[in-house]
Design a protein around this motif. Structure first.
Motif, PDB file in Angstrom:
ATOM      1  N   ASP A 437       0.625  -1.038   0.226  1.00 36.26           N
ATOM      2  CA  ASP A 437      -0.302  -0.295   0.066  1.00 36.26           C
ATOM      3  C   ASP A 437       0.797   1.287   0.395  1.00 36.26           C
ATOM      4  OD1 ASP A 437      -2.629   1.397   0.019  1.00 36.26           O
ATOM      5  OD2 ASP A 437      -1.332   1.822   2.236  1.00 36.26           O
ATOM      6  N   SER A 441       1.359   3.998  -3.167  1.00 40.03           N
ATOM      7  CA  SER A 441       0.596   4.677  -1.954  1.00 40.03           C
ATOM      8  C   SER A 441       1.786   6.009  -3.108  1.00 40.03           C
ATOM      9  CB  SER A 441      -0.195   5.354  -1.629  1.00 40.03           C
ATOM     10  OG  SER A 441       1.057   5.414  -0.377  1.00 40.03           O
ATOM     11  N   THR A 495      -3.856   3.369  -1.493  1.00 37.82           N
ATOM     12  CA  THR A 495      -4.863   4.705  -0.674  1.00 37.82           C
ATOM     13  C   THR A 495      -3.897   5.578   0.272  1.00 37.82           C
ATOM     14  OG1 THR A 495      -5.703   2.985   0.305  1.00 37.82           O
ATOM     15  CG2 THR A 495      -6.844   3.410  -1.156  1.00 37.82           C
ATOM     16  N   GLY A 496      -3.056   4.175   0.971  1.00 36.76           N
ATOM     17  CA  GLY A 496      -1.929   5.106   1.661  1.00 36.76           C
ATOM     18  C   GLY A 496      -2.540   4.892   3.607  1.00 36.76           C
TER      19      GLY A 496
END
Length: 575
Positions: A437, A441, A495-496
């Motif tokens: 992730d 991101s 999405t972070g």
């Protein structure tokens, strides 16, 4: 008009002060000037509708001298007069009511208009004692305006047909389906039988020198002809036409070819095999229209329309209408052809980017299937992988990059490489997702993606799951039951936000883990819980060939072209 009207009685005279003298408008000489000078046709008929008098204008309209009319019936002078016009004149004789009567027919006069049209006003002539003397009619020819009206009507009909064609043809980007829509639209509207033949993809290499090779993409016929038409061949077959026959001539000239009431020689010239002429004749084929199928200056193939039995031959008007329909359909076919080509390139690219998954440990058997979406969407970013880890463990991965097309496929390949790199650090599944992730991101053009990981540890009999916005896995037990594993769903990758959880579950020898993308179960307009219930309701045999098991799942759940790509990974614990 009685004798008194022609006698010029005193009471009818008028005085013109300072004029040329007294005169009556009912004098014979004056009436003659009125009748002879008017551009309207004037005719007087007896009760049997025989001409008694015609003025010069009517004589010119009918193409006969005035004296040639006298004593002859209307139908003798106008043999093609429509029945409605003659019946209206008889009604005027019967009831004495004046009428305006439109009529049409062909005269002895030469006319470029073909059939001619008149508007006439008729009233009955009665003697003083009430005896019916006949009729008087005053006519104006309206052929030109009638022709203009007919042209407008024909234009409206053609526009209506094109409007119907726009809703019937081109509903898909599948080449053969679009051809079938075109053939189905032409029958029975414009033909009894219609075939659409297109160049094969290898059209630049004809099978024999001097022979044109086409593929019959679609065929349609009236219900009573369908069985007989099967003797001519089936859609999907290749057809060869010698040079000089109708189909090659049509393509070479780029113009329609019409053959009405052709004989056996004409049939042979059309490219038919002699042995099949009896079949053509048994169907009653008598007319054919061949129209080239081309778009953006590139030939696609031909459309052949056939009429049988009592159907009329093809007219110039038919040819124009068919050309309009075919030109519009050709655009749809060209779009379908281009899409099919581009879709194939994207699919091949995706397959190239999705290299073979890694090999699991010997204690885990794996099988994979990828099925692209139907013709309504480009290939997507579905992917799967297996990564062999230490201590006999195997990491199973199933992912889906959001979006479709080449870009999604490229991102899919990149994320797959990232997964292999991160998994080498021997992290638990939820921490692998957290690292992925963060990496995605930070990528400027990275697309969000869902991902499901399953860490299989046969030695301990456990499987640890973690999900980033992905559908839950399923476990197929040796007794054939299917259980959906409840896995907390974290945010999609990229999405972070992080926030992924790990869920352990027991995995016994003989169990089959099933990981999949949403194309396998989701249906438009259906709640996802209902979709998962359908999967859980299956009864499957977990033993036997694992690839066959995956095929069985696909056959049970995918009964029509899917709206999205489908990727399935099945893994069985061997020991």
């Amino acid at each position: 008009m009685g004798t008194g009207a022609l006698g010029g009685q005193e009471g009818d005279r008028v005085s013109g002060d300072g004029g040329p003298g007294n005169w009556s408008p009912l004098d014979h000489a004056v009436l003659r000037q009125v009748l002879d000078g008017t551009p309207a046709g004037v005719g007087i008929y007896d009760p049997q509708l025989r001409y008694v008098y015609v003025n010069p204008a009517l004589a010119r309209m009918n193409g006969l001298p005035a004296d040639a009319h006298v004593g002859r019936r209307i139908t003798e002078v106008l043999p093609d007069l429509d029945d409605a016009g003659e019946e209206a004149l008889r009604q005027v004789l019967s009831d004495g009511k004046s009428r305006e009567v439109p009529s049409s027919g062909r005269t002895h006069a030469e006319s470029e208009l073909g059939r001619r049209y008149w508007q006439g006003a008729y009233h009955r002539l009665d003697a003083a004692d009430g005896t019916v003397l006949g009729l008087v009619g005053i006519m104006l020819e309206v052929s030109a305006s009638r022709q203009h009206q007919q042209e407008l009507e024909r234009a409206r009909e053609r526009l209506a047909i094109l409007d119907r064609a726009a809703t019937f043809i081109g509903t898909t980007l599948e080449m053969d389906e679009t051809c079938a829509e075109l053939a189905g639209f032409l029958v029975p509207l414009l033909a009894d039988i219609a075939t659409v033949e297109v160049f094969p993809t290898e059209r630049s290499t004809p099978c024999n020198r001097g022979v044109l090779r086409l593929r019959r993409a679609a065929m349609a016929a009236l219900p009573n002809l369908r069985e007989q038409v099967k003797t001519f061949g089936e859609p999907g077959e290749y057809v060869e036409y010698p040079s000089g026959t109708t189909i090659p001539r049509c393509l070479r000239s780029g113009s329609p070819v019409v053959q009405n009431l052709f004989d056996d020689d004409a049939l042979g010239h059309g490219g038919s095999v002699r042995e099949r002429m009896a079949a053509f004749r048994s169907v009653g084929i008598h007319s054919a229209l061949v129209v080239p199928l081309a778009a953006r200056g590139e030939p696609i193939g031909t459309v052949t329309l056939v009429r049988c039995g009592e159907s009329p031959g093809f007219t110039e008007r038919d040819t124009e209408t068919v050309q309009d329909v075919v030109r519009r359909a050709a655009i749809y076919l060209d779009n379908a052809r281009r899409y099919t080509h581009e879709h194939g390139i994207a699919l091949e690219l995706q397959r190239a980017l999705m290299s073979e998954p890694g090999s699991p440990h010997p204690s885990v058997e794996a099988a994979f299937r990828y099925q692209p979406a139907g013709s309504t969407a480009l290939v997507g970013g579905d992917w799967y992988d297996t990564v062999r880890l230490s201590y006999g463990r195997t990491l199973l991965a199933m992912g889906d990059v959001m979006g479709h097309g080449v870009e999604a496929s490229v991102d899919m390949s990149q994320y797959r490489s990232m997964l292999r790199f991160v998994a080498a650090a021997d992290l638990p599944p939820h921490r692998i997702l957290r690292r992925l992730d963060a990496l995605i991101s930070e990528t400027e053009s990275g697309r969000p993606a869902s991902c499901l990981l399953a860490l299989v540890d046969p030695a301990r009999g456990t499987c640890t799951f973690s999900s980033a916005g992905h559908l839950p896995p399923a476990v197929i037990r040796p007794d054939g039951t299917v259980r959906i594993v409840d896995v907390p769903v974290g945010p999609p990758l990229g999405t972070g936000h992080g926030g992924y959880e790990a869920v352990p579950a027991s995995c016994r020898p003989g169990d089959v883990l099933l990981l999949y993308t949403d194309g396998l179960v989701e249906r438009r307009g259906e709640d996802i819980d209902a979709s998962l219930d359908r999967l859980a309701g299956l009864r499957l045999h977990s033993d036997g060939d694992l690839g066959g098991l995956v095929d069985r799942v696909l056959s049970l759940l995918v009964v029509e072209p899917a709206d999205d790509d489908i990727a399935v990974l099945a893994a069985r614990i061997i020991r």
